[in-house]
Design an enzyme around this catalytic site. Sequence first.
Site, PDB file in Angstrom:
ATOM      1  N   GLN A  70      60.437 -13.458  65.448  1.00 16.20           N
ATOM      2  CA  GLN A  70      59.713 -12.868  64.326  1.00 16.20           C
ATOM      3  C   GLN A  70      58.393 -13.612  64.116  1.00 16.20           C
ATOM      4  OE1 GLN A  70      62.819 -12.032  60.913  1.00 16.20           O
ATOM      5  NE2 GLN A  70      63.501 -13.757  62.145  1.00 16.20           N
ATOM      6  N   ASN A  71      58.219 -14.733  64.821  1.00 20.23           N
ATOM      7  CA  ASN A  71      57.055 -15.590  64.619  1.00 20.23           C
ATOM      8  C   ASN A  71      55.817 -15.024  65.304  1.00 20.23           C
ATOM      9  OD1 ASN A  71      58.870 -17.155  63.277  1.00 20.23           O
ATOM     10  ND2 ASN A  71      59.090 -18.673  64.903  1.00 20.23           N
ATOM     11  N   ILE A  72      54.671 -15.306  64.703  1.00 23.04           N
ATOM     12  CA  ILE A  72      53.384 -14.806  65.213  1.00 23.04           C
ATOM     13  C   ILE A  72      52.548 -15.962  65.756  1.00 23.04           C
ATOM     14  CG2 ILE A  72      53.353 -12.819  63.653  1.00 23.04           C
ATOM     15  CD1 ILE A  72      51.465 -14.495  61.832  1.00 23.04           C
ATOM     16  N   HIS A  78      56.937  -9.201  65.488  1.00 23.55           N
ATOM     17  CA  HIS A  78      55.900  -9.112  64.446  1.00 23.55           C
ATOM     18  C   HIS A  78      54.509  -9.414  65.006  1.00 23.55           C
ATOM     19  CE1 HIS A  78      59.334  -9.932  61.365  1.00 23.55           C
ATOM     20  NE2 HIS A  78      59.336  -8.704  61.783  1.00 23.55           N
ATOM     21  N   CYS A 115      37.780   0.110  69.031  1.00 25.69           N
ATOM     22  CA  CYS A 115      37.701   0.181  70.504  1.00 25.69           C
ATOM     23  C   CYS A 115      38.903  -0.488  71.182  1.00 25.69           C
ATOM     24  CB  CYS A 115      36.404  -0.478  70.986  1.00 25.69           C
ATOM     25  SG  CYS A 115      36.394  -2.268  70.823  1.00 25.69           S
ATOM     26  N   ALA A 149      66.706 -27.336  63.459  1.00 22.68           N
ATOM     27  CA  ALA A 149      66.861 -26.657  64.750  1.00 22.68           C
ATOM     28  C   ALA A 149      66.807 -27.637  65.920  1.00 22.68           C
ATOM     29  CB  ALA A 149      65.762 -25.609  64.900  1.00 22.68           C
TER      30      ALA A 149
END
Length: 247
Positions: free
Chosen positions: A104-106, A122, A133, A238
């Site tokens: 889900q990380n960008i 995402h 363009c 984590a």
Amino acid sequence: MSNPNPHDDLRQLVAAAGHMVAFTGAGISAESGIPTYRGDDGLWNKYDPAKFANIDNFFKDPGYYWNFFREVRYPVISKAQPNDAHTALAELEAKGILKAVITQNIDGLQQAAGSKNVLELHGNTRRIICLQCSRQHAMDDVYQQLDNELPPICPSCGGTLKPDVVFFGESLPADVLEGAVAAAQACDLFLVVGSSLVVQPAAGLPALARRNGARLVIINRDPTPLDQMADLVFNQRASDVLRTVSS
Ligand code: APR
């Protein structure tokens, strides 16, 4: 699972897995200095997502987002490096154990750690797209532009530039979502890392994997709404947990 040492259980599940898939959220990048959205340090505690991450608001006033990007997002994401949790997943992929990372990380940190098969539900803020363009521009180049021009316009056609991320009110990229659904249905071990599991449709994937017979493991500092359906739950950092399976 009964073993008093859940880390042993996790190692056994990973060793027995024929098709392991990981699903990551902001929590995996927290140790790289990128704030999560809903944790104590959560971005959305300080910045209203309806203003800063909503497509209607972006179209109404893109400058609003680009100022947030310049002041808040770019300084953190541009200097963030992968941490041991990202590296552990990349190593498991390199060993042929982990087949895909659905994220889900960008922030692009999973690929920076060496992972090849990453499904970005995402999008990715390191890619900036022209809405006219469709040319792609690099995040660093657009950031440089902001000193002279905010909102930035496309250097090729003068069009509106937008980060290649999914804002609230937008649909997920259909091909990526399709790939993630297929991965969840095909896996026999689904590993959630660092997500509060409250944002749909992404948060529906662990249950889908479970319904298709996969074992479910959740590594998240705080409890999630899906903990009761998991085989193993680690309310820990984590990197501390993943170090025990990749080495
Ligand atoms: N290790 C493991 N888990 C952690 C750590 C860590 N070091 N630090 C924080 N966490 C956990 C928190 O307990 C929290 O439950 O990570 C979770 C992050 O949850 P969110 O901030 O809700 O992030 P995420 O689940 O990725 O959000 C989903 O929401 O805002 C939208 O588009 C955005 O992709 C995002 C989506």
